[in-house]
Design an enzyme around this catalytic site. Structure first.
Site, PDB file in Angstrom:
ATOM      1  N   TRP A 172      23.967 -10.747  -9.028  1.00 14.84           N
ATOM      2  CA  TRP A 172      23.682  -9.361  -8.678  1.00 14.84           C
ATOM      3  C   TRP A 172      24.567  -8.769  -7.587  1.00 14.84           C
ATOM      4  O   TRP A 172      25.177  -7.709  -7.774  1.00 14.84           O
ATOM      5  CB  TRP A 172      22.208  -9.201  -8.282  1.00 14.84           C
ATOM      6  CG  TRP A 172      21.930  -7.804  -7.872  1.00 14.84           C
ATOM      7  CD1 TRP A 172      21.682  -7.347  -6.619  1.00 14.84           C
ATOM      8  CD2 TRP A 172      21.956  -6.650  -8.718  1.00 14.84           C
ATOM      9  NE1 TRP A 172      21.537  -5.988  -6.621  1.00 14.84           N
ATOM     10  CE2 TRP A 172      21.711  -5.538  -7.908  1.00 14.84           C
ATOM     11  CE3 TRP A 172      22.187  -6.458 -10.081  1.00 14.84           C
ATOM     12  CZ2 TRP A 172      21.663  -4.252  -8.402  1.00 14.84           C
ATOM     13  CZ3 TRP A 172      22.142  -5.171 -10.582  1.00 14.84           C
ATOM     14  CH2 TRP A 172      21.875  -4.094  -9.748  1.00 14.84           C
TER      15      TRP A 172
ATOM     16  N   LYS B  59      13.730 -14.979 -12.508  1.00 13.89           N
ATOM     17  CA  LYS B  59      13.390 -14.025 -11.438  1.00 13.89           C
ATOM     18  C   LYS B  59      12.706 -12.837 -12.107  1.00 13.89           C
ATOM     19  O   LYS B  59      13.214 -12.314 -13.103  1.00 13.89           O
ATOM     20  CB  LYS B  59      14.684 -13.602 -10.738  1.00 13.89           C
ATOM     21  CG  LYS B  59      14.537 -12.409  -9.802  1.00 13.89           C
ATOM     22  CD  LYS B  59      15.845 -12.221  -9.023  1.00 13.89           C
ATOM     23  CE  LYS B  59      15.939 -10.863  -8.372  1.00 13.89           C
ATOM     24  NZ  LYS B  59      17.249 -10.666  -7.719  1.00 13.89           N
TER      25      LYS B  59
ATOM     26  N   ASP C 104      11.419  -9.130 -11.525  1.00 16.41           N
ATOM     27  CA  ASP C 104      11.584  -7.984 -10.632  1.00 16.41           C
ATOM     28  C   ASP C 104      10.438  -6.980 -10.803  1.00 16.41           C
ATOM     29  O   ASP C 104       9.556  -7.154 -11.657  1.00 16.41           O
ATOM     30  CB  ASP C 104      12.949  -7.336 -10.945  1.00 16.41           C
ATOM     31  CG  ASP C 104      13.601  -6.738  -9.717  1.00 16.41           C
ATOM     32  OD1 ASP C 104      12.899  -6.467  -8.738  1.00 16.41           O
ATOM     33  OD2 ASP C 104      14.835  -6.527  -9.761  1.00 16.41           O
TER      34      ASP C 104
ATOM     35  N   ARG D  16      10.024 -12.652  -2.850  1.00 17.96           N
ATOM     36  CA  ARG D  16      10.790 -11.758  -1.981  1.00 17.96           C
ATOM     37  C   ARG D  16       9.866 -11.087  -0.980  1.00 17.96           C
ATOM     38  O   ARG D  16       8.717 -10.769  -1.299  1.00 17.96           O
ATOM     39  CB  ARG D  16      11.525 -10.733  -2.832  1.00 17.96           C
ATOM     40  CG  ARG D  16      12.806 -11.279  -3.453  1.00 17.96           C
ATOM     41  CD  ARG D  16      13.977 -11.219  -2.481  1.00 17.96           C
ATOM     42  NE  ARG D  16      14.292  -9.843  -2.188  1.00 17.96           N
ATOM     43  CZ  ARG D  16      15.084  -9.102  -2.947  1.00 17.96           C
ATOM     44  NH1 ARG D  16      15.679  -9.602  -4.007  1.00 17.96           N
ATOM     45  NH2 ARG D  16      15.317  -7.836  -2.619  1.00 17.96           N
TER      46      ARG D  16
ATOM     47  N   ASP E 231      16.525  -5.023  -0.925  1.00 14.98           N
ATOM     48  CA  ASP E 231      17.826  -5.690  -1.070  1.00 14.98           C
ATOM     49  C   ASP E 231      18.685  -5.526   0.183  1.00 14.98           C
ATOM     50  O   ASP E 231      18.664  -4.465   0.816  1.00 14.98           O
ATOM     51  CB  ASP E 231      18.595  -5.082  -2.243  1.00 14.98           C
ATOM     52  CG  ASP E 231      17.828  -5.202  -3.552  1.00 14.98           C
ATOM     53  OD1 ASP E 231      16.755  -5.829  -3.557  1.00 14.98           O
ATOM     54  OD2 ASP E 231      18.306  -4.661  -4.554  1.00 14.98           O
TER      55      ASP E 231
HETATM   56  C1  GLA Z   1      16.241  -5.165  -7.523  1.00 15.15           C
HETATM   57  C2  GLA Z   1      16.204  -6.554  -6.918  1.00 15.15           C
HETATM   58  C3  GLA Z   1      17.609  -7.091  -6.768  1.00 15.15           C
HETATM   59  C4  GLA Z   1      18.327  -7.082  -8.098  1.00 15.15           C
HETATM   60  C5  GLA Z   1      18.289  -5.691  -8.686  1.00 15.15           C
HETATM   61  C6  GLA Z   1      18.780  -5.655 -10.099  1.00 15.15           C
HETATM   62  O1  GLA Z   1      16.799  -4.239  -6.664  1.00 15.15           O
HETATM   63  O2  GLA Z   1      15.552  -6.530  -5.694  1.00 15.15           O
HETATM   64  O3  GLA Z   1      17.583  -8.375  -6.222  1.00 15.15           O
HETATM   65  O4  GLA Z   1      17.711  -8.005  -8.961  1.00 15.15           O
HETATM   66  O5  GLA Z   1      16.968  -5.171  -8.726  1.00 15.15           O
HETATM   67  O6  GLA Z   1      18.785  -4.365 -10.601  1.00 15.15           O
END
Ligand code: GLA
Length: 509
Positions: A11, A139, A141, A202, A206
């Protein structure tokens, strides 16, 4: 129980333009740089690997050009191809989805803006598919879930059940990375989801900030301040123990935007957090210094320490001059970060009493210089502005006090009962509680821990067979006068087959 995951994720550097060629170049770089030899193993494909297309039966359809055949006998457009290629290198493969109908690709980014890349309505089908393709890590999201105002605890519980079902059908376990950004305090529910509990969750948004200009994503901004903010938001020591980790996000070490000193601070903070070490940089472009730091065995050892604990802040004598300490497995060992968040260089000091160590001689290894020296009672070092020094202190642990439970319930595993320890530790503040237990079952068992009636936090107890085991947790005590009352009870939804483990004693420091 596994340590925090180590590897690479697509990412941060590639956004939603990821494809098989990029993934294999990165996997090769993981081997060539020596990262693989140092323990980095996951090659994680993040958002952008599919464009929201399903066939008439609801199966995910991927672009055959982005995911071609990679060996004789393979068919283009089959994600099992990339998994096989990654596995052939002795690495593990990760995949990504969203708990809602849409994924994060509905927002503008480097690649196309697409809708429908989430798994809602297809949980069982998609997680079975991921397991059948052979992925080791998923993962999940929250962009779609957030947009629809869903309840994350409910959605992720359903996902955990779907993952368990997929595991039963394929005998293949998916490592579960839950990505809800800390909005609904996932550290209070993610570690004990029924079915497949989250391994990492998390705790914040980000670090990488997509810079969107005129509807188009132009660049990826990496900020030191955001990294520090994510570190702060990731600290939930009461929720973390071996196998269950707070996740302050994929690292930005080695990406354009951070200085060497800032990279070091970042690494120090992630390893004392016991955070996942998922490199987000382009591995083909790492400098030798960055590679050396990412592969430093002292640093990795701190991150992967078997107790699985998280650092707590033990001193802040002046605003921004912080000392963080992570307790390590070896008795008397601590990883200590002296972090200078001010704008001026500072002489910083850590005292053994702040670390809960006996006031005696200890050995201190400066992990930046490699220098190891004896020191009595304290350690002082000059820390430049916006920098940090990471040391490993090997001192002497004071005696732990052992407490036995009040009720005879301790002898047998019990359901609906509680195991109570009274008059525990005449002090307030963080305490380390080592729980001696047996779990003769075959699966994890859980107990809820309440301190003086508050809480609870949930603790996972791996199966021990006929032997006994120990799990160490950190907990906040608040009664200095008559001591604290610690109660372990079976979670509400406990079934007869996974009753409370038998808790024999606790050792408290
Ligand atoms: C979110 C997540 C990131 C990544 C993006 C992908 O923002 O928190 O870690 O996976 O989506 O679009």
């Amino acid at each position: 129980m596994p340590g925090p995951p180590m590897g690479w994720s697509s990412w941060n550097s590639f956004s939603n333009t990821v494809n098989a060629q990029i993934v294999m170049e990165q996997a090769k770089a993981m081997a060539d740089t020596g990262l693989q030899k140092s323990g980095y193993q996951y090659v994680n494909i993040d958002e952008g690997w599919w464009l929201g297309k399903r066939d008439a039966d609801g199966n995910i359809v991927v672009d055959p050009q982005a995911w071609p055949a990679m060996a004789a006998g393979e068919t283009a457009g089959d994600m099992a191809n990339i998994v096989r290629s990654i596995h052939k290198m002795g690495l593990k493969a990760g995949i990504y989805t969203d708990a809602g109908k849409d994924g994060c690709s509905m927002y503008p980014d480097l690649g196309p803006k697409v809708f429908g890349t989430g798994s809602e309505g297809h949980y069982e089908q998609d997680f079975l598919q991921f397991a059948k393709w052979g992925f080791d890590y998923v993962k999940v999201d929250w962009c779609g879930g957030d947009k629809e105002n869903l309840d994350p605890a409910v959605q992720y519980a359903e996902i955990a059940r779907a993952m368990q079902k997929a595991e039963k059908q394929t005998a293949h376990r998916l490592y579960f990375s839950l990505c809800e950004w800390g909005k609904q305090s996932p550290w209070t529910w993610a570690p004990h989801l029924r079915g497949v509990p989250a391994n990492v969750w998390r705790t914040s948004g980000d670090i990488v900030d997509p810079i969107v200009a005129s509807g188009e994503h132009k660049d990826r901004k990496v900020s030191f301040e955001k990294m520090l903010a994510n570190f702060d938001q990731g600290i939930h020591p009461e929720a973390q123990h071996t196998g269950a980790y707070n996740d302050p996000d994929m690292m930005v070490i080695g990406m354009p935007g951070l200085t060497d000193a800032q990279n070091r601070v970042h690494m120090a903070l992630w390893v004392v957090s016991g955070a996942p070490l998922l490199v987000g940089a382009d591995l083909t472009k790492l400098t030798p210094d960055t590679v050396a730091m990412l592969t430093n065995s002292d640093l990795i050892g701190i991150d992967q320490d078997a107790l699985g604990l998280q650092a707590v802040k033990v001193a802040e004598t002046e605003k921004g001059l912080q000392v963080w300490s992570k307790v390590l497995t070896n008795p008397g060992a601590r990883a200590v970060v002296l972090l200078n968040r001010t704008a001026a260089p500072a002489e910083m000091k850590v005292e053994w009493k702040d670390l809960g160590l006996a006031n005696a001689e200890a050995r201190v290894k400066n992990l930046w210089s490699g220098e190891e020296l004896p020191s009595f009672g304290a350690y002082m070092v000059k820390v430049p502005a916006g920098d940090a020094v990471l040391v490993r202190v090997q001192g002497t642990e004071p005696e732990a006090v052992t407490y036995r439970p009040e009720a005879s319930a301790a002898k047998t595993a019990c359901r609906g009962c509680a195991v109570r320890f009274a008059k525990v530790a005449m002090h307030a503040g963080w305490a380390r509680v080592q729980i001696a237990y047996t779990n003769p079952g075959r699966t994890l068992r859980y107990a809820e821990l309440r301190v003086n009636g508050q809480g609870p936090t949930t603790i996972a107890f791996p199966a021990t067979g006929t032997a006994s085991g120990a799990v160490t947790v950190q907990t906040m005590l608040d009664r200095a006068e008559d001591g604290n009352v610690l109660t372990f009870s079976a979670p509400n939804d406990t079934t007869p087959s996974d009753a409370l483990p038998s808790i024999q004693a606790i050792l408290v420091r």
